[in-house]
Design a protein around this motif. Structure first.
Motif, mmCIF file in Angstrom:
data_model
loop_
_atom_site.group_PDB
_atom_site.id
_atom_site.type_symbol
_atom_site.label_atom_id
_atom_site.label_comp_id
_atom_site.label_asym_id
_atom_site.label_seq_id
_atom_site.Cartn_x
_atom_site.Cartn_y
_atom_site.Cartn_z
ATOM 1 N N UNK A 88 0.785 -1.128 -0.083
ATOM 2 C CA UNK A 88 -0.074 0.054 -0.013
ATOM 3 C C UNK A 88 0.828 1.309 -0.129
ATOM 4 N N UNK A 89 2.086 1.310 0.529
ATOM 5 C CA UNK A 89 2.961 2.207 0.598
ATOM 6 C C UNK A 89 3.459 2.579 -0.802
ATOM 7 N N UNK A 90 3.934 1.260 -1.510
ATOM 8 C CA UNK A 90 4.276 1.745 -2.659
ATOM 9 C C UNK A 90 3.035 2.092 -3.657
ATOM 10 N N UNK A 91 1.987 1.769 -3.416
ATOM 11 C CA UNK A 91 0.865 2.022 -4.285
ATOM 12 C C UNK A 91 0.635 3.422 -4.099
ATOM 13 N N UNK A 92 0.883 4.106 -3.002
ATOM 14 C CA UNK A 92 0.486 5.653 -2.851
ATOM 15 C C UNK A 92 1.893 6.560 -3.772
ATOM 16 N N UNK A 93 2.834 5.971 -3.996
ATOM 17 C CA UNK A 93 4.016 6.334 -4.539
ATOM 18 C C UNK A 93 3.711 6.080 -6.167
ATOM 19 N N UNK A 94 3.550 5.065 -6.662
ATOM 20 C CA UNK A 94 3.702 4.597 -8.111
ATOM 21 C C UNK A 94 2.567 3.574 -8.361
ATOM 22 N N UNK A 95 2.007 3.492 -9.403
ATOM 23 C CA UNK A 95 1.096 2.324 -9.689
ATOM 24 C C UNK A 95 1.735 0.996 -9.428
ATOM 25 N N UNK A 96 1.029 0.154 -8.652
ATOM 26 C CA UNK A 96 1.498 -1.055 -8.134
ATOM 27 C C UNK A 96 0.704 -2.235 -8.681
ATOM 28 N N UNK A 97 1.226 -3.296 -8.991
ATOM 29 C CA UNK A 97 0.386 -4.304 -9.360
ATOM 30 C C UNK A 97 1.200 -5.746 -8.687
ATOM 31 N N UNK A 98 0.173 -6.808 -8.318
ATOM 32 C CA UNK A 98 0.629 -7.839 -8.054
ATOM 33 C C UNK A 98 0.380 -8.974 -9.259
ATOM 34 N N UNK A 99 1.490 -9.904 -9.530
ATOM 35 C CA UNK A 99 1.168 -10.711 -10.623
ATOM 36 C C UNK A 99 1.280 -12.199 -10.084
ATOM 37 N N UNK A 100 0.370 -13.027 -10.676
ATOM 38 C CA UNK A 100 0.249 -14.364 -10.311
ATOM 39 C C UNK A 100 0.326 -14.671 -8.570
ATOM 40 N N UNK A 101 -0.398 -13.715 -8.092
ATOM 41 C CA UNK A 101 -0.618 -13.594 -6.515
ATOM 42 C C UNK A 101 -1.650 -12.437 -6.342
ATOM 43 N N UNK A 102 -2.435 -13.083 -5.343
ATOM 44 C CA UNK A 102 -3.561 -12.072 -5.294
ATOM 45 C C UNK A 102 -3.167 -11.095 -3.782
ATOM 46 N N UNK A 103 -3.693 -9.732 -3.771
ATOM 47 C CA UNK A 103 -3.294 -8.880 -2.840
ATOM 48 C C UNK A 103 -4.482 -8.303 -2.252
ATOM 49 N N UNK A 104 -4.963 -8.181 -1.142
ATOM 50 C CA UNK A 104 -5.991 -7.427 -0.727
ATOM 51 C C UNK A 104 -5.742 -5.819 -0.181
ATOM 52 N N UNK A 105 -4.575 -5.656 -0.676
ATOM 53 C CA UNK A 105 -4.248 -4.040 -0.691
ATOM 54 C C UNK A 105 -5.159 -3.338 -1.209
ATOM 55 N N UNK A 106 -5.740 -2.123 -0.760
ATOM 56 C CA UNK A 106 -6.900 -1.426 -1.142
ATOM 57 C C UNK A 106 -6.527 -0.766 -2.455
ATOM 58 N N UNK A 107 -5.104 -0.433 -2.794
ATOM 59 C CA UNK A 107 -4.795 0.439 -3.777
ATOM 60 C C UNK A 107 -3.580 -0.179 -4.842
#
Length: 337
Positions: free
Chosen positions: A133-152
């Motif tokens: 989530x901290x990374x997602x507040x700085x740059x677009x972040x995406x998890x690949x081949x895994x699920x993340x419940x991080x809201x952003x």
């Protein structure tokens, strides 16, 4: 050496212009070999090299994205080439950061953020949501081949519930009812695959026979799983495994105990890596399409980058890609009593 060395410093020492220095470090530029060598020698003497990312940022053309993966995990490593190919379609460059025993995924994250990448792809499993989530507040972040419940944080993955449903259904159609699952403990997508297995067993009316052994995600985990299978009161006739490495360990150990695959026990893997097609194992497995996963991920990330990537109204996007059952010779009809 002074830390204030610039391209102009190199140009003065080499007796050229700054633009010629820049050209010398661009493959294919039309400058003479003698001039290029003189400039590179001057740069070496001064300890200077061009900062590509800073240049891109000044021009507002930075096309670099970062990718974090675990070096020791075969499926994650196999995704690297898929990401390279997909990124090229969107004119994006990829900088890799590999997590190892001595270089954590968190260290990889900090490194890529310091490199000022425009976007981030994470395939590993140990980064907590708070860091994502901290990374997602700085740059677009995406998890690949895994699920993340991080809201952003966006996610692109193969549907684990559907994958395990196909595995259990295949075994059910072969007559198996006593089917165990060897789980990956806290590894990427392990809880989701376990949930898929239990759901499939329930749908088949077999929930009372369901049993999960938590062992891990490598060949040694498969060996431990096989030991547990053979020491129980009731040996199952089939087992689904967290991944192909686990399945290969199960097969190796069961053969040591004198069991035949699949005449005595059927084994199903997950991922369809190179080892699955090896004649020594010939694994029936669930195939994740790495190139399709990467294509979907880069389409989504490129769309984020082309708009306002950190807009407060941005909604989290999840894309579940289809997986496929690949039938080989590690599964067969339920053994006769």
């Amino acid at each position: 050496m002074s830390k204030h060395v610039t391209i102009r410093t190199v140009a003065r020492l080499a007796g050229t212009s700054p633009s010629t220095v820049s050209a010398a470090f661009n493959p294919g530029s039309r400058i003479s070999p003698i001039t290029r060598e003189k400039i590179i020698n001057a740069a070496d003497q001064l300890g200077w090299r061009p900062d590509r990312r800073a240049s891109a940022l000044r021009k507002n053309t930075n096309s670099v994205i970062g990718m974090i993966y675990e070096v020791s995990r075969p499926f994650q490593s196999s995704l690297v080439d898929s990401v390279y190919a997909a990124a090229a379609k969107h004119d994006l460059e990829v900088v890799l950061a590999g997590g190892t025993e001595h270089h954590s995924e968190l260290a990889c994250l900090r490194l890529l953020l310091a490199e000022r990448c425009r976007g981030l792809i994470v395939t590993g499993s140990s980064l907590a949501n708070r860091y994502l989530e901290e990374a997602g507040r700085i740059i677009p972040t995406l998890t690949l081949a895994r699920y993340s419940s991080a809201h952003n944080v966006d996610s692109v993955y193969s549907d684990p519930v559907e994958g395990e449903r196909m595995a259990v259904q295949h075994l059910y159609e072969l007559g198996h009812r006593h089917i165990f699952h060897i789980g990956g403990v806290k590894r990427s997508m392990a809880p989701e695959r376990e949930k898929g297995y239990l759901s499939a067993m329930s749908d088949s009316g077999l929930i009372d026979l369901a049993h999960v052994l938590q062992c891990g995600d490598d060949t040694e985990a498969g060996v431990r799983g096989a030991d547990l299978l053979t020491t129980g009161d009731h040996l199952p006739t089939a087992v689904t495994c967290y991944n192909d490495a686990v399945a290969s360990g199960v097969i190796l150990r069961l053969r040591q105990y004198g069991f035949r695959i699949p005449q005595d026990i059927s084994v199903v893997g997950y991922n369809d890596l190179t080892i699955a097609a090896n004649p020594a194992f010939s694994l029936t497995t669930i195939r994740q399409d790495g190139y399709l996963l990467a294509d979907k991920a880069l389409e989504l990330l490129a769309a984020r980058l082309s708009s306002d990537p950190l807009a407060p109204s941005k909604e989290k996007t999840e894309i579940a890609v289809e997986s496929h059952l690949v039938v080989r010779s590690s599964t067969g009809p339920v053994p006769e009593k």
